[in-house]
Design an enzyme around this catalytic site. Structure first.
Site, mmCIF file in Angstrom:
data_model
loop_
_atom_site.group_PDB
_atom_site.id
_atom_site.type_symbol
_atom_site.label_atom_id
_atom_site.label_comp_id
_atom_site.label_asym_id
_atom_site.label_seq_id
_atom_site.Cartn_x
_atom_site.Cartn_y
_atom_site.Cartn_z
ATOM 1 N N ASN A 11 0.858 -1.187 0.000
ATOM 2 C CA ASN A 11 0.000 0.000 0.000
ATOM 3 C C ASN A 11 0.897 1.241 0.000
ATOM 4 O O ASN A 11 1.483 1.582 1.018
ATOM 5 C CB ASN A 11 -0.891 -0.051 1.253
ATOM 6 C CG ASN A 11 -1.738 1.201 1.407
ATOM 7 O OD1 ASN A 11 -1.812 2.036 0.507
ATOM 8 N ND2 ASN A 11 -2.375 1.338 2.556
ATOM 9 N N LYS A 13 0.038 4.237 -0.314
ATOM 10 C CA LYS A 13 -0.646 5.417 0.242
ATOM 11 C C LYS A 13 -0.437 6.625 -0.690
ATOM 12 O O LYS A 13 -0.315 6.439 -1.893
ATOM 13 C CB LYS A 13 -0.166 5.675 1.666
ATOM 14 C CG LYS A 13 -0.214 4.408 2.521
ATOM 15 C CD LYS A 13 -0.030 4.630 3.974
ATOM 16 C CE LYS A 13 -0.149 3.295 4.689
ATOM 17 N NZ LYS A 13 -0.055 3.386 6.126
ATOM 18 N N HIS A 97 -9.475 1.011 5.086
ATOM 19 C CA HIS A 97 -8.174 1.247 5.711
ATOM 20 C C HIS A 97 -8.341 2.200 6.894
ATOM 21 O O HIS A 97 -9.175 3.114 6.848
ATOM 22 C CB HIS A 97 -7.186 1.833 4.694
ATOM 23 C CG HIS A 97 -5.793 1.862 5.235
ATOM 24 N ND1 HIS A 97 -5.358 2.862 6.068
ATOM 25 C CD2 HIS A 97 -4.767 0.994 5.108
ATOM 26 C CE1 HIS A 97 -4.098 2.608 6.420
ATOM 27 N NE2 HIS A 97 -3.721 1.478 5.850
ATOM 28 N N GLU A 99 -6.740 4.652 7.846
ATOM 29 C CA GLU A 99 -6.612 6.088 7.520
ATOM 30 C C GLU A 99 -7.904 6.624 6.906
ATOM 31 O O GLU A 99 -8.262 7.783 7.105
ATOM 32 C CB GLU A 99 -5.399 6.292 6.598
ATOM 33 C CG GLU A 99 -4.101 6.176 7.388
ATOM 34 C CD GLU A 99 -2.955 5.526 6.642
ATOM 35 O OE1 GLU A 99 -2.947 5.554 5.394
ATOM 36 O OE2 GLU A 99 -2.055 4.973 7.321
ATOM 37 N N GLU A 167 -5.132 -4.942 10.741
ATOM 38 C CA GLU A 167 -4.125 -3.892 10.883
ATOM 39 C C GLU A 167 -4.401 -3.090 12.156
ATOM 40 O O GLU A 167 -5.196 -2.131 12.125
ATOM 41 C CB GLU A 167 -4.183 -2.951 9.686
ATOM 42 C CG GLU A 167 -3.918 -3.614 8.361
ATOM 43 C CD GLU A 167 -3.401 -2.623 7.342
ATOM 44 O OE1 GLU A 167 -2.253 -2.751 6.935
ATOM 45 O OE2 GLU A 167 -4.146 -1.697 6.986
ATOM 46 N N GLY A 173 2.444 2.452 10.594
ATOM 47 C CA GLY A 173 3.355 3.580 10.380
ATOM 48 C C GLY A 173 4.086 4.032 11.638
ATOM 49 O O GLY A 173 4.685 5.101 11.670
ATOM 50 N N SER A 213 3.587 -1.909 10.302
ATOM 51 C CA SER A 213 5.045 -1.915 10.523
ATOM 52 C C SER A 213 5.720 -3.246 10.183
ATOM 53 O O SER A 213 6.692 -3.643 10.820
ATOM 54 C CB SER A 213 5.373 -1.497 11.959
ATOM 55 O OG SER A 213 4.926 -0.168 12.180
HETATM 56 P P1 PGA Z 1 2.872 0.424 7.555
HETATM 57 O O1 PGA Z 1 1.405 0.576 6.960
HETATM 58 O O2 PGA Z 1 3.447 -0.842 7.003
HETATM 59 O O3 PGA Z 1 3.618 1.650 7.076
HETATM 60 O O4 PGA Z 1 2.751 0.375 9.037
HETATM 61 C C1 PGA Z 1 0.573 -0.533 6.794
HETATM 62 C C2 PGA Z 1 -0.740 -0.115 6.191
HETATM 63 O O5 PGA Z 1 -1.233 0.972 6.485
HETATM 64 O O6 PGA Z 1 -1.328 -0.870 5.387
#
Ligand code: PGA
Length: 250
Positions: A11, A13, A97, A99, A167, A173, A213
């Site tokens: 992803n 983003k 997601h 976000e 997640e 992140g 992460s």
């Molecule tokens: P990240 O994000 O690996 O940067 O923690 C995962 C995601 O949001 O799918």
């Protein structure tokens, strides 16, 4: 180990540029990827069609959008519909997601509606669920995650077109990855719920992937858990170590 096909999504983003997406895709095409892993990358919508052109001669790497709107067309400035994704030949979409849920206030109901629209178009769904830190500290992780899965499940009649991504919001992140035990506990709870509420067959075949992460170093241990069938990767999907994550089961 199960015979569910290992699945790794990248992803991106809202990251990247024309130069960067070209080099990321070219590097990925040239990399030695485990043929047993299904690889799906989700660049920003702007780069999906040029990415598709770049991947024309490649049958290993598939594309996903990062979101899709349930209305087929109309006055919805800024949105891209699932009908349009289907029209453009984009086989996957990430829905729900954290976000989207947190920053753009998407509810379980919105995610369920989008899931329905995606499946009606034959677009495969990466359905994201996960608890916040506050919810984990109150011991509510499993309750929250199951209620998110349940909300979308009412609109899912073909589970073979859905991958569930667990997640935890506190791990996205942040560099704070869930331990293999923490992730496995939730994955198993989702699988048990599927067995009880959908069917034994779906529970056995459904891919449940972990995100938050994940990197080239922690992927192998997570991938060794019986109910972890792959990953959804943010930050590390923009780095060469993404290949190590794809190859975590080698
Ligand atoms: P990240 O994000 O690996 O940067 O923690 C995962 C995601 O949001 O799918």
């Amino acid at each position: 180990m199960s015979d569910r096909k290992f699945f790794v999504g990248g992803n991106w983003k809202m990251n990247g540029s024309i130069t960067q997406y070209k080099s990321l895709i070219t590097d990925l095409k040239n990399a030695k990827l485990d043929p047993k892993t299904q690889v799906v990358i989700a660049p920003p919508a702007l780069y999906l069609l040029p990415a598709k052109d770049l991947l024309q001669d490649n049958d290993k790497i598939e594309l996903s959008a990062q979101d899709g709107y349930h209305k087929p067309s109309g006055a919805f400035t800024g949105e891209i519909s699932l009908v349009q994704l289907k029209d453009a030949g984009i086989p996957w979409v990430i829905l729900g997601h954290s976000e989207r849920r947190t920053i753009f206030h998407e509810t379980d109901e919105d995610v369920a509606t989008k899931t329905k629209a995606a499946l009606e178009q034959g677009v495969n769904v990466i359905l994201c669920v996960g608890e916040t830190l506050e919810q984990r500290e109150k011991n509510e992780s499993i309750k929250v995650v199951i209620s998110q899965v349940e909300a979308a499940a009412k609109n899912i009649n073909d589970w073979s077109k859905v991958v569930i991504a667990y997640e935890p919001v506190w791990a996205i992140g942040t560099g704070k990855v869930a331990t293999a035990e923490q992730a496995e506990e939730v994955h198993k709870a989702i699988r048990d719920w599927l067995a009880k509420s959908v069917s034994a067959e779906v529970a056995k075949t459904e891919r449940i992937i972990y995100g938050g992460s994940v990197n080239g170093k922690n992927a192998k241990e997570l991938a060794s858990q019986p109910d972890i069938d792959g990953f959804l990767v943010g930050g590390a999907s923009l780095k060469p170590e993404f290949v190590d994550i794809v190859n975590a089961r080698l």
